[in-house]
Design an enzyme around this catalytic site. Structure first.
Site, PDB file in Angstrom:
ATOM      1  N   PRO A  56       0.849  -1.205   0.000  1.00 21.54           N
ATOM      2  CA  PRO A  56       0.000   0.000   0.000  1.00 21.54           C
ATOM      3  C   PRO A  56       0.879   1.247   0.000  1.00 21.54           C
ATOM      4  CG  PRO A  56       0.053  -0.987   2.180  1.00 21.54           C
ATOM      5  CD  PRO A  56       0.804  -1.920   1.275  1.00 21.54           C
ATOM      6  N   VAL A  58       0.765   5.532  -0.458  1.00 23.47           N
ATOM      7  CA  VAL A  58      -0.047   6.744  -0.528  1.00 23.47           C
ATOM      8  C   VAL A  58       0.242   7.476  -1.839  1.00 23.47           C
ATOM      9  CG1 VAL A  58      -0.519   8.968   0.561  1.00 23.47           C
ATOM     10  CG2 VAL A  58      -0.130   6.958   1.972  1.00 23.47           C
ATOM     11  N   GLN A 110      -6.422  -1.029   3.221  1.00 23.36           N
ATOM     12  CA  GLN A 110      -5.662  -0.710   4.433  1.00 23.36           C
ATOM     13  C   GLN A 110      -6.179   0.571   5.080  1.00 23.36           C
ATOM     14  OE1 GLN A 110      -1.601   1.067   4.653  1.00 23.36           O
ATOM     15  NE2 GLN A 110      -0.965  -0.953   5.359  1.00 23.36           N
ATOM     16  N   CYS A 139       3.623   2.830   9.400  1.00 18.15           N
ATOM     17  CA  CYS A 139       3.975   4.132   8.836  1.00 18.15           C
ATOM     18  C   CYS A 139       4.861   4.899   9.810  1.00 18.15           C
ATOM     19  CB  CYS A 139       2.714   4.938   8.525  1.00 18.15           C
ATOM     20  SG  CYS A 139       3.063   6.559   7.808  1.00 18.15           S
ATOM     21  N   HIS A 206       7.764  -5.442   7.858  1.00 13.45           N
ATOM     22  CA  HIS A 206       8.802  -4.608   7.245  1.00 13.45           C
ATOM     23  C   HIS A 206      10.008  -4.659   8.178  1.00 13.45           C
ATOM     24  CE1 HIS A 206       9.832  -0.529   5.149  1.00 13.45           C
ATOM     25  NE2 HIS A 206      10.843  -1.361   5.178  1.00 13.45           N
ATOM     26  N   ASN A 239       8.885  -7.744   3.810  1.00 13.99           N
ATOM     27  CA  ASN A 239       8.977  -6.466   3.104  1.00 13.99           C
ATOM     28  C   ASN A 239      10.305  -5.814   3.456  1.00 13.99           C
ATOM     29  OD1 ASN A 239       7.393  -3.224   3.330  1.00 13.99           O
ATOM     30  ND2 ASN A 239       8.261  -4.215   1.556  1.00 13.99           N
ATOM     31  N   ALA A 263       7.538  -2.372  -2.582  1.00 13.10           N
ATOM     32  CA  ALA A 263       6.989  -1.013  -2.637  1.00 13.10           C
ATOM     33  C   ALA A 263       7.807  -0.173  -3.606  1.00 13.10           C
ATOM     34  CB  ALA A 263       6.978  -0.394  -1.243  1.00 13.10           C
ATOM     35  N   GLU A 264       8.959   0.278  -3.171  1.00 12.65           N
ATOM     36  CA  GLU A 264       9.795   1.142  -4.009  1.00 12.65           C
ATOM     37  C   GLU A 264      10.301   0.415  -5.247  1.00 12.65           C
ATOM     38  OE1 GLU A 264      13.666   2.935  -2.580  1.00 12.65           O
ATOM     39  OE2 GLU A 264      12.295   4.622  -2.278  1.00 12.65           O
TER      40      GLU A 264
END
Length: 585
Positions: A56, A58, A110, A139, A206, A239, A263-264
């Site tokens: 997820p 943003v 999420q 986060c 993560h 992650n 993610a990245e």
């Protein structure tokens, strides 16, 4: 509190049905299901045993990007993190967040929250549109600290237990969590076990602490992830440190997790799970086609294109195209920039021209800049070292300026390269040292399109009393501030601005009149009651005196029975006329 457990004798296919029947029957107690059965069944049947998951993100996990990722190997995607309280109160926010299609499954929504009841209300609105609800506990950003959610809840275990167990008991879809680790492995394992006991059915870990972010990100700890995987019975997703398909395979082998989340790495190469590094313009044009079919904010599109063409746009010859991409206002502008980049580098990619840039030495080959490839951050140690060097360099420059009295000393950037002198007439060439970023942005827009008016809206009349724009629905043709003052002084309402000063004053007057009338009525009733009570007491005393005299006269002077009865009748009539009860003697 009663604890009910579903034993192994119950068939796998009936576990969900029995739990929902128990919840619908509102039986008391907390229903603890076997974590391994529920979690593994969810991972296998609902999600299809996924190994490749897209995180997820943003402003980056919108529908168009999710579909692009699924086309290139992703098994499960998440929505961007949604704020639970905003999701409840804002229908527009909720509608935009839940945009999906048939191909966009399985999908996990999420939420961030710090209240179990608010989180449950938001999750109940979202559960018909997804396969699971995920709680963001990872986060690390400053906004999460201010809002008290994300990784800044990891020390509040009672609250997390309440949030997870509440969703686990009330939802018809599973609840999952995404967490960060502590520095201590044992503490991290206890944290994961707590979430599993509360009802979490899939855990994404993560492998970084909440302090590892930005330039201090560093490497993720797969050792922590492996310890969690060996300590819990629910599926675990890893992650961190995922930049190519080889990293995915190595992570699965070293940690033993069920799946890997990117993610990245996915943002810089959507084909990461295919083990393919395509030219950036191929995936960019494919994404733009999806964005046309499933619209999203232009800022999302711009952000994705900047990451796909990261290495190309850093080259000096592409600075103008970089500026075009930064100022593009719609998909056609973005498509034009992408096509220009394709035309520039396609001959090199096809081999008709020879690329003279750096390609690496030996086995350390480097992809050419037009190829999708991961973004490699510098280590935290190198970042801190550069900060110290930059501070020392700035101190030397300031000292030289003070000694020479000249402010034109040549400055260098943090890499030691002389900065390019700004173009004559550009915004940077003006005195912009004390200028805000917002004003700089406006000046750049004005320089790019000098005929456009960026100050004020088109076709909007001004207020009669001030230069502010007039309210579109105001009958007085005023702005809201002037309208409020006028309504206050002239005792009137404005439906356009929803200013109800006159109405509220009238209601207040009516309320005061009602209260005053009520006080007067209560006063009259009090006085009347006192008057009746006083008069009754006087009559009682008078009748008692008459009665005593009559009795004495009867015994003393032998009054006749007829006179006695007549006196008694007069006494009764007097008491009845005064509405006073007859005294029992």
């Amino acid at each position: 509190m009663t604890v009910t457990s579903l034993h192994d004798g119950l068939g796998q296919e009936h576990i969900w049905t029995v739990m929902f029947e128990m919840l619908n029957a509102k039986q008391p107690g907390v229903f603890v299901l076997p974590s391994c059965e529920m979690g593994m069944q969810f991972w296998k049947e609902a999600l299809g045993s996924p190994c490749y998951l897209v995180a997820p993100m943003v402003d980056a996990s919108e529908l168009a990007w999710r579909l692009l990722s699924r086309r290139h190997g992703a098994h499960v995607c998440y929505t961007p993190m949604l704020h639970s309280s905003v999701f409840i109160r804002d229908p527009k926010y909720r509608k935009e967040a839940l945009v999906s299609c048939v191909e966009d499954r399985p999908l996990i929504v999420q939420f961030c929250a710090n209240d179990a009841r608010v989180l449950l209300e938001a999750a109940l609105l979202a559960e018909p549109h997804c396969d699971a609800i995920d709680i963001n506990l990872g986060c690390p950003q400053a906004i999460a600290r201010r809002g008290h959610y994300g990784a800044f809840l990891q020390d509040d275990w009672p609250l997390l237990t309440d949030m997870v167990s509440t969703l686990h008991q009330a939802l018809s879809v599973p609840v999952t969590c995404k967490i960060r680790v502590y520095e201590d492995i044992e503490h991290t394992v206890a944290y994961a076990r707590m979430l599993e006991a509360a009802g979490c059915q899939m855990l994404t870990v993560h492998g970084r602490t909440k302090e590892q972010k930005g330039p201090l990100t560093g490497l993720a700890s797969w050792e922590h992830i492996k310890a969690i995987r060996e300590s819990v019975s629910i599926p675990v997703i890893a992650n961190g440190n995922i930049q190519c398909l080889e990293d995915v395979k190595r992570c699965l082998a070293e940690t033993g997790v069920q799946g890997v989340m990117s993610a990245e790495g996915n943002l810089y190469n959507p084909s990461i799970f295919e083990g393919h590094n395509p030219p950036a313009w191929e995936v960019a044009l494919e994404y733009l086609d999806l964005a046309e079919k499933y619209p999203c904010p232009t800022s999302y599109v711009r952000g994705h294109l900047f990451k796909l063409f990261q290495h190309c746009l850093c080259l000096p010859e592409n600075f103008e195209l970089r500026a075009e991409l930064a100022t593009g206002s719609d998909l056609s502008d973005f498509r034009s920039t992408v096509l220009q980049l394709r035309d520039c580098y396609l001959p090199y990619h096809e081999g008709t021209k020879t690329w003279t840039g750096d390609t690496g030495i030996g086995y350390n080959l480097i992809h050419p800049p037009w190829i999708c490839q991961p973004y490699v951050r510098i280590t935290p140690e190198e970042h801190l070292k550069k900060l110290v060097e930059k501070q020392n360099r700035n101190a030397d420059v300031n000292q030289f300026e003070e000694e020479s009295g000249s402010g034109e000393a040549e400055k260098e950037n943090q890499d030691g390269i002389t900065m390019k002198r700004p173009r004559e007439g550009s915004v940077e060439s003006t005195d912009s040292k004390n200028m805000s970023k917002r004003k700089m942005k406006k000046l750049r827009k004005l320089q790019h399109n000098p005929n456009k008016n960026f100050h004020g809206r088109r076709g909007v009349d001004k207020c009669v009393d001030c230069p502010n724009p007039v309210g579109s629905k105001c009958d007085l043709r005023l702005c809201k501030a002037c309208c409020r003052i006028k309504c206050y002084l002239e005792n009137r309402d404005c439906a356009g601005h929803r200013i109800l000063i006159k109405t509220r004053r009238e209601k207040a007057c009516e309320q005061r009149k009602a209260e005053s009338q009520s006080d007067i009525t209560r006063g009259h009733q009090t006085v009347q009651c006192e008057h009746i009570a006083n008069k009754g007491n006087q009559n009682i005393r008078l009748d008692k005196t008459k009665w005593e005299h009559a009795v004495q006269a009867e015994h003393a002077s032998a009054v006749s029975q007829e006179q006695y009865c007549q006196l008694h009748t007069e006494q009764k009539m007097t008491i009845e006329n005064d509405d006073v009860p007859i005294l029992n003697v």
